[in-house]
Design a protein around this motif. Sequence first.
Motif, mmCIF file in Angstrom:
data_model
loop_
_atom_site.group_PDB
_atom_site.id
_atom_site.type_symbol
_atom_site.label_atom_id
_atom_site.label_comp_id
_atom_site.label_asym_id
_atom_site.label_seq_id
_atom_site.Cartn_x
_atom_site.Cartn_y
_atom_site.Cartn_z
ATOM 1 N N MET A 198 0.812 -1.218 0.000
ATOM 2 C CA MET A 198 0.000 0.000 0.000
ATOM 3 C C MET A 198 0.845 1.268 0.000
ATOM 4 O O MET A 198 0.409 2.314 -0.495
ATOM 5 C CB MET A 198 -0.929 -0.002 1.223
ATOM 6 N N ARG A 199 2.073 1.195 0.525
ATOM 7 C CA ARG A 199 2.904 2.403 0.593
ATOM 8 C C ARG A 199 3.210 2.961 -0.796
ATOM 9 O O ARG A 199 3.425 4.173 -0.951
ATOM 10 C CB ARG A 199 4.201 2.122 1.358
ATOM 11 N N TYR A 200 3.221 2.116 -1.809
ATOM 12 C CA TYR A 200 3.462 2.588 -3.171
ATOM 13 C C TYR A 200 2.306 3.469 -3.647
ATOM 14 O O TYR A 200 2.515 4.513 -4.265
ATOM 15 C CB TYR A 200 3.641 1.405 -4.127
ATOM 16 N N PHE A 201 1.088 3.023 -3.374
ATOM 17 C CA PHE A 201 -0.091 3.789 -3.779
ATOM 18 C C PHE A 201 -0.155 5.119 -3.014
ATOM 19 O O PHE A 201 -0.512 6.155 -3.588
ATOM 20 C CB PHE A 201 -1.366 2.974 -3.529
ATOM 21 N N LYS A 202 0.182 5.097 -1.732
ATOM 22 C CA LYS A 202 0.177 6.329 -0.932
ATOM 23 C C LYS A 202 1.239 7.309 -1.415
ATOM 24 O O LYS A 202 1.002 8.522 -1.488
ATOM 25 C CB LYS A 202 0.398 6.008 0.549
ATOM 26 N N LEU A 203 2.418 6.794 -1.753
ATOM 27 C CA LEU A 203 3.501 7.650 -2.237
ATOM 28 C C LEU A 203 3.088 8.369 -3.517
ATOM 29 O O LEU A 203 3.328 9.572 -3.674
ATOM 30 C CB LEU A 203 4.754 6.813 -2.480
ATOM 31 N N VAL A 204 2.442 7.636 -4.411
ATOM 32 C CA VAL A 204 1.964 8.253 -5.656
ATOM 33 C C VAL A 204 0.907 9.306 -5.354
ATOM 34 O O VAL A 204 0.930 10.414 -5.903
ATOM 35 C CB VAL A 204 1.405 7.180 -6.610
ATOM 36 N N SER A 205 -0.046 8.977 -4.469
ATOM 37 C CA SER A 205 -1.129 9.903 -4.145
ATOM 38 C C SER A 205 -0.596 11.183 -3.509
ATOM 39 O O SER A 205 -0.994 12.299 -3.889
ATOM 40 C CB SER A 205 -2.126 9.219 -3.198
ATOM 41 N N ASP A 206 0.308 11.054 -2.539
ATOM 42 C CA ASP A 206 0.895 12.232 -1.895
ATOM 43 C C ASP A 206 1.685 13.073 -2.887
ATOM 44 O O ASP A 206 1.620 14.311 -2.872
ATOM 45 C CB ASP A 206 1.808 11.805 -0.743
ATOM 46 N N SER A 207 2.428 12.408 -3.752
ATOM 47 C CA SER A 207 3.266 13.122 -4.722
ATOM 48 C C SER A 207 2.424 13.928 -5.696
ATOM 49 O O SER A 207 2.726 15.084 -6.005
ATOM 50 C CB SER A 207 4.146 12.129 -5.481
ATOM 51 N N ILE A 208 1.342 13.312 -6.178
ATOM 52 C CA ILE A 208 0.511 14.006 -7.172
ATOM 53 C C ILE A 208 -0.248 15.153 -6.528
ATOM 54 O O ILE A 208 -0.458 16.207 -7.136
ATOM 55 C CB ILE A 208 -0.435 13.015 -7.888
ATOM 56 N N MET A 209 -0.656 14.983 -5.249
ATOM 57 C CA MET A 209 -1.333 16.069 -4.544
ATOM 58 C C MET A 209 -0.392 17.256 -4.370
ATOM 59 O O MET A 209 -0.779 18.414 -4.590
ATOM 60 C CB MET A 209 -1.811 15.583 -3.168
ATOM 61 N N PHE A 210 0.830 16.982 -3.984
ATOM 62 C CA PHE A 210 1.818 18.048 -3.795
ATOM 63 C C PHE A 210 2.108 18.765 -5.113
ATOM 64 O O PHE A 210 2.096 20.002 -5.176
ATOM 65 C CB PHE A 210 3.109 17.461 -3.227
ATOM 66 N N LEU A 211 2.337 17.990 -6.157
ATOM 67 C CA LEU A 211 2.706 18.584 -7.443
ATOM 68 C C LEU A 211 1.603 19.458 -8.008
ATOM 69 O O LEU A 211 1.844 20.595 -8.434
ATOM 70 C CB LEU A 211 3.066 17.468 -8.429
ATOM 71 N N ILE A 212 0.372 18.955 -7.979
ATOM 72 C CA ILE A 212 -0.711 19.727 -8.584
ATOM 73 C C ILE A 212 -1.101 20.920 -7.713
ATOM 74 O O ILE A 212 -1.571 21.950 -8.213
ATOM 75 C CB ILE A 212 -1.922 18.827 -8.898
ATOM 76 N N MET A 215 -12.205 4.219 0.734
ATOM 77 C CA MET A 215 -11.488 3.819 1.954
ATOM 78 C C MET A 215 -12.353 2.952 2.876
ATOM 79 O O MET A 215 -11.835 2.205 3.697
ATOM 80 C CB MET A 215 -10.997 5.063 2.707
ATOM 81 N N ARG A 216 -13.681 3.048 2.720
ATOM 82 C CA ARG A 216 -14.572 2.211 3.544
ATOM 83 C C ARG A 216 -14.507 0.743 3.134
ATOM 84 O O ARG A 216 -14.728 -0.148 3.960
ATOM 85 C CB ARG A 216 -16.016 2.715 3.431
ATOM 86 N N ILE A 217 -14.232 0.477 1.865
ATOM 87 C CA ILE A 217 -14.279 -0.910 1.381
ATOM 88 C C ILE A 217 -12.900 -1.461 1.048
ATOM 89 O O ILE A 217 -12.779 -2.607 0.627
ATOM 90 C CB ILE A 217 -15.178 -1.009 0.120
ATOM 91 N N TRP A 218 -11.864 -0.651 1.257
ATOM 92 C CA TRP A 218 -10.520 -1.016 0.830
ATOM 93 C C TRP A 218 -9.558 -0.752 1.982
ATOM 94 O O TRP A 218 -9.850 0.026 2.893
ATOM 95 C CB TRP A 218 -10.162 -0.169 -0.396
ATOM 96 N N GLU A 219 -8.402 -1.396 1.938
ATOM 97 C CA GLU A 219 -7.389 -1.169 2.976
ATOM 98 C C GLU A 219 -7.034 0.311 3.071
ATOM 99 O O GLU A 219 -6.996 0.897 4.145
ATOM 100 C CB GLU A 219 -6.150 -2.011 2.658
ATOM 101 N N GLY A 220 -6.738 0.906 1.941
ATOM 102 C CA GLY A 220 -6.544 2.349 1.858
ATOM 103 C C GLY A 220 -5.331 2.900 2.586
ATOM 104 O O GLY A 220 -4.465 2.160 3.040
ATOM 105 N N PHE A 221 -5.271 4.244 2.687
ATOM 106 C CA PHE A 221 -4.162 4.934 3.335
ATOM 107 C C PHE A 221 -4.648 6.288 3.845
ATOM 108 O O PHE A 221 -5.739 6.746 3.497
ATOM 109 C CB PHE A 221 -2.981 5.118 2.365
ATOM 110 N N SER A 222 -3.848 6.928 4.662
ATOM 111 C CA SER A 222 -4.227 8.212 5.259
ATOM 112 C C SER A 222 -4.223 9.331 4.220
ATOM 113 O O SER A 222 -3.323 9.407 3.372
ATOM 114 C CB SER A 222 -3.257 8.571 6.382
ATOM 115 N N VAL A 223 -5.227 10.211 4.288
ATOM 116 C CA VAL A 223 -5.316 11.353 3.365
ATOM 117 C C VAL A 223 -5.373 12.669 4.141
ATOM 118 O O VAL A 223 -5.909 13.665 3.647
ATOM 119 C CB VAL A 223 -6.540 11.222 2.434
#
Length: 472
Positions: free
Chosen positions: A284-298, A403-411
Motif C-alpha cells: 500500500m505504501r506505493y499507492f500512498k507515495l503516488v497519491s501524496d506526490s501528485i497532490m503536492f505537485l498539482i 477507503m470504507r471498502i478497501w485497505e486504503g491509506f491516510s489522506v
Amino acid sequence: MKALIKRLMQFAIGSLGSALLNLMMIPVITFFISPEEYGKTSMFMLVQTLLICVIYLGYDQAFAREFYEYPNKKKLFSTAITIPFLFSGVVIGGMCWFAKPISVFLFESDGYHHVVYLIAASIPFLIFERFLFLYIRMQNKALEFSLFNILVKLSILICTVFFLIFFSRTFITVIYAMIIGQVIGDTILMLRNVRIIYMNPIKTDPDLYPRLTKFGLPIAVATVIYSLFVIIDKLFIRYFCDFEQLGLYTAAFKIASALLILQTTFSNFWVPTAYEWHKKQKPMRYFKLVSDSIMFLIAILFMGLLLFKGVIMMVLSPDYSQAQYIFPFLCFYPLMMTVSDTTNLGIVFLKRGTLNIFVSIIALSVSIALNFLLVPKYGAIGASIATGTAYIAFFLARTYFSMRIWEGFSVKSHLVTTFLLVIAASLNTIIHVVWLISIINIVILACIIVIYIPLLRTLYRSYYAKRQLSIT
C-alpha cells in the motif's frame, strides 16, 4: 522505475502537446470573437461534453478493466464497442428529429439546426476515438498515444484558424471548424488502426457482454449524473445571466484547465500502472507515495496559476479581463479529479461501480444548490465557486467510499492542503490588490511546501539509495 518514468514522459508528450494546443486555441478564438459569441460556442462544447459522458454507456471503463484479464484483445475491443455504437444510432436519430428545438435551446434560434446534424454525424468518430485511444493506452504504447493525441488537437487548431481567417468571425464558424478538425484527426487515427476497428459479429464474445454490462452499467448511470454535474454551471449561467457572462466563464474555465496537462498525463500513465500493481499485489505504501506526490505537485501548479494569473490573462483579449477573478475556484476541477484517481482505487479494484452513482449524486446536489444560491446574484463568479466546491465534494465522496471498502491509506495531508487551497482561491476571487494577493499566495505556497517536507525527504532518500546502488 526507469521504465515507469520513461513511460510517464512519453505520455507527457501527448498531454503537454495537446494542452498547449488547447491553450493556443484560447487567444485565437478570443482575438476573433466577442465574449458573447464565445458564450454561444461554449453551448456547443456543452453538448459535446454531454455526449462524451453518456455515449459510451460505461463500456469504455469496462474495456479497460478487462484488458489485462481477457486474452484476445481484438475480440474484447469488438465486443466492448458494439453496444455504444448501436446506442449512437438511437442518439443520432433523436438529435436529427429534434434538431430545431435543440438549436433554439442552445443558440436561441432554430436557424442553426444544421449544426445539430453535424454534431450528430460526428458521434461515431468520438466513439472510435475513445476506444482506439484506450486500446493504445492499455498496451502502454505511450509514444503512439501521445502523437495521435497531438494530431487530433492540431487538426482542430488548424481548421479553427483557417475558418476564422477566411470565413465570418462568429460562433458558428468556430463550431464548424472544431467539428471538421475533429473528424479529420479521428479519420487519420482510424486509418492507422483499421485492423483493430474491423468489427465482425462472429468475432465478438457473447459471454463477455454480461461481465462488461455488470461493470459498465453502474458507471454509465453514474456518468449520466456526472454529466449533469459537468454542465449544470453553464446551464445556470445561460438561464440566469447572458451569453457574455457565459463567454467569460468559458474563457476562465479554459485557463484553469491548464492543470489538465498534469491530470491527463497522470491518468494515462496511472490507470494501466495501478491495475498492474494491484495484480502484482504491490504494498500500500506505493499507492500512498503516488497519491501524496501528485497532490503536492498539482497543488504547487495550482498556486503557480494564482501567482501568475495576471500574466496568464495576457493571452486573452482585453474584453476577457474579468476572467481572472472567475478562474481560481475552477482550478479545483483538474486538481480534485487528478487526486481522486489515486484515492478511489478501492471502488475500481473491488468492482463496486455502483458507489460511483452515490458520488455523482452528492457532487450534483452540491453543485445545483450552490449554483441556485450564487449564480443569480454573482453570475459567473458564483458559478465558479459552486463548481469548485462541488468538485471538492466529489473528491471527498470518492475517497470516503473507497477507503470504507478497501485497505486504503491516510489522506490527512490531502485535506489540509485542500483547505489551504480553498482559502487561496477565495482570497484571489475577492482581493484585487496585486501586491497584497501576491504576498498571500506566497505564504500559502510556503505552508504547502512545509506540509510535504516528509514526502520530499522520502523521495530524496529513495532516489539517493537507488543512485548509490547503480554506482556500486
